[in-house]
Scaffold this active site. Structure first.
Site, PDB file in Angstrom:
ATOM      1  N   TYR A   1     -22.310 -20.834 -48.789  1.00 42.06           N
ATOM      2  CA  TYR A   1     -23.158 -19.550 -48.683  1.00 42.06           C
ATOM      3  C   TYR A   1     -22.927 -18.656 -47.259  1.00 42.06           C
ATOM      4  O   TYR A   1     -23.472 -17.672 -47.105  1.00 42.06           O
ATOM      5  CB  TYR A   1     -24.544 -19.725 -49.206  1.00 42.06           C
TER       6      TYR A   1
ATOM      7  N   HIS B   1     -27.609 -15.112 -51.499  1.00 44.17           N
ATOM      8  CA  HIS B   1     -28.312 -16.177 -51.469  1.00 44.17           C
ATOM      9  C   HIS B   1     -29.797 -16.166 -50.445  1.00 44.17           C
ATOM     10  O   HIS B   1     -29.931 -17.188 -49.679  1.00 44.17           O
ATOM     11  CB  HIS B   1     -27.432 -17.636 -51.270  1.00 44.17           C
TER      12      HIS B   1
HETATM   13 MG    MG Z   1     -26.891 -17.549 -56.743  1.00 46.57          MG
END
Ligand code: MG
Length: 400
Positions: A158, A208
């Protein structure tokens, strides 16, 4: 049709690829007739098991399997406090299993009960990750060669991981990321991928919840030239009022909702047309019964579906996603994490992907089964999952 009642409800825990999965099996008064549902809350799987076996089971044994709406509502209000992820997942396990049973009784796949197909297969997106922009580009190309037309691009999971952290003394251990480094890396990533690959493939990105709201506004604006299919979770559920600010400043399509558990979270975003894709984790909102209504609400406001479909959804949950995908006119895209060999062995009848589309099978119900002997070979493990212990460089605990 003779009345069929719930005879027993069991939870099956299994982790064929190291991710804890929770499956609910509802057995009926008719010998051999049962249904399966996904109740996967990977990080709190034992709490879901208890909610099903210690609370819902005694409430539901003896009830008519036909009455899905009544069972869903009475389970939801019977604890008085409601709309939390543990109870929602527990109810989802029962709810999906009842739809599975209804389909088996009718001799029809669940998508037929929901109105029938409006497309044969559902377009899926895959995750192209990479340590640098070149590795992401290579992985995008690999997926394109396999026939995928929707690809999510992320740098190093992420994102925001930095080589050298400048943290205060005695900073605790954790999964550290730098939100500023992350925010600056993403436009560079998409600049690279678009310049090398062009615009023939749809690209997606998941923030995220890694940014402060105003930084999310800035990132959305910076990404506008790269024509994303959608930008996901630019904001955490706690900050959804900021969507209006993003909306007023750029035309980046916005996807939201994998953490949503309460109708008050999604209703204003949909009714005010502040998002373009609803991304809920179907088991976390309570199963197929609320999901089909949510899809219909979205349809009325021009919002498309993009159900959450990562590895912490069981193949039973993926099957439920796909049954909805093929019969909702406002389907957008389906996240697809792949069903690897051990998963396919434990869950015969899992949906299949061919040339970028996922297909449900045509068996009655959800069309998927579980091999309990094989499932037992992969016990779940109750441990802290490292990436969930996220911290920013100064050691502050933040959303992962
Ligand atoms: Mg997601």
């Amino acid at each position: 049709m003779a009345k069929v009642t719930i005879r027993d409800i069991r939870v099956i825990l299994t982790a064929p690829v190291g991710i804890n999965l929770v499956v609910v099996k509802v057995e009926t008064s008719e010998p051999g007739l049962y249904g399966l549902g996904c109740a996967t809350f990977t990080q709190r799987f034992l709490a879901v098991k208890s909610a099903v076996e210690d609370y819902l089971k005694s409430f539901l044994v003896g009830k008519d399997v036909d009455n899905i709406e009544d069972i869903w509502h009475s389970c939801m209000v019977n604890s008085y406090w409601r709309n939390g992820p543990v109870l929602n997942n527990a109810i989802s396990g029962v709810d999906m299993a009842l739809w599975d049973i209804k389909g088996k009784r009718a001799g029809m796949p669940v998508y037929q009960l929901l109105g029938g197909k409006c497309r044969e297969g559902a377009a899926v997106y895959r995750h192209a990750d990479g340590r640098d922009v070149h590795e992401v580009e290579d992985n995008v190309r690999k997926y394109m060669e396999q026939g995928y037309r929707y690809i999510r691009c992320q740098l190093g999971g992420y994102g925001g991981r930095v080589q050298k952290l400048s943290s205060p003394e005695n900073a605790p251990p954790g999964a550290y990321y730098d939100p500023d480094a992350y925010a600056m890396s993403v436009p560079k990533l998409f600049d690279h991928v678009r310049s090398k690959i062009g615009f023939e493939v749809e690209l997606l990105h998941d923030v995220h919840e890694r940014l402060q709201p105003i930084e999310a506004v800035r990132l959305a604006k910076n990404l506008e030239p790269y024509r994303l299919f959608f930008l996901e979770d630019a904001l955490p559920p706690e900050q959804i009022s900021w969507f209006e600010t993003i909306r007023n400043q750029c035309a980046v399509p916005l996807a939201m909702g994998e953490l949503f558990v309460h109708p008050c979270e999604w209703t204003p975003l949909i009714a005010n047309r502040l998002i373009d894709f609803i991304r809920v984790h179907i088991s976390a909102i309570g199963g197929i019964t609320p999901a089909r209504k949510l899809a219909a609400l979205c349809e009325a406001f021009g919002v498309r579906t993009a159900w959450h479909g990562p590895g912490d959804v069981s193949p039973v949950g993926h099957a439920a996603n796909v049954h909805l995908d093929v019969c909702c006119p406002n389907f957008g895209v389906q996240e697809w994490s792949g069903i690897s060999e051990p998963l396919a062995e434990v869950f015969p009848g899992s949906p299949e992907v061919r040339n970028g589309y996922v297909y449900p099978n045509d068996k009655p119900g959800l069309g998927i089964d579980i091999d309990e002997e094989k499932a037992a070979k992969y016990p779940c493990e109750n441990r802290v999952i490292k990436w969930t212990v996220a911290r920013t460089p100064d050691g502050t605990s933040v959303k992962p």
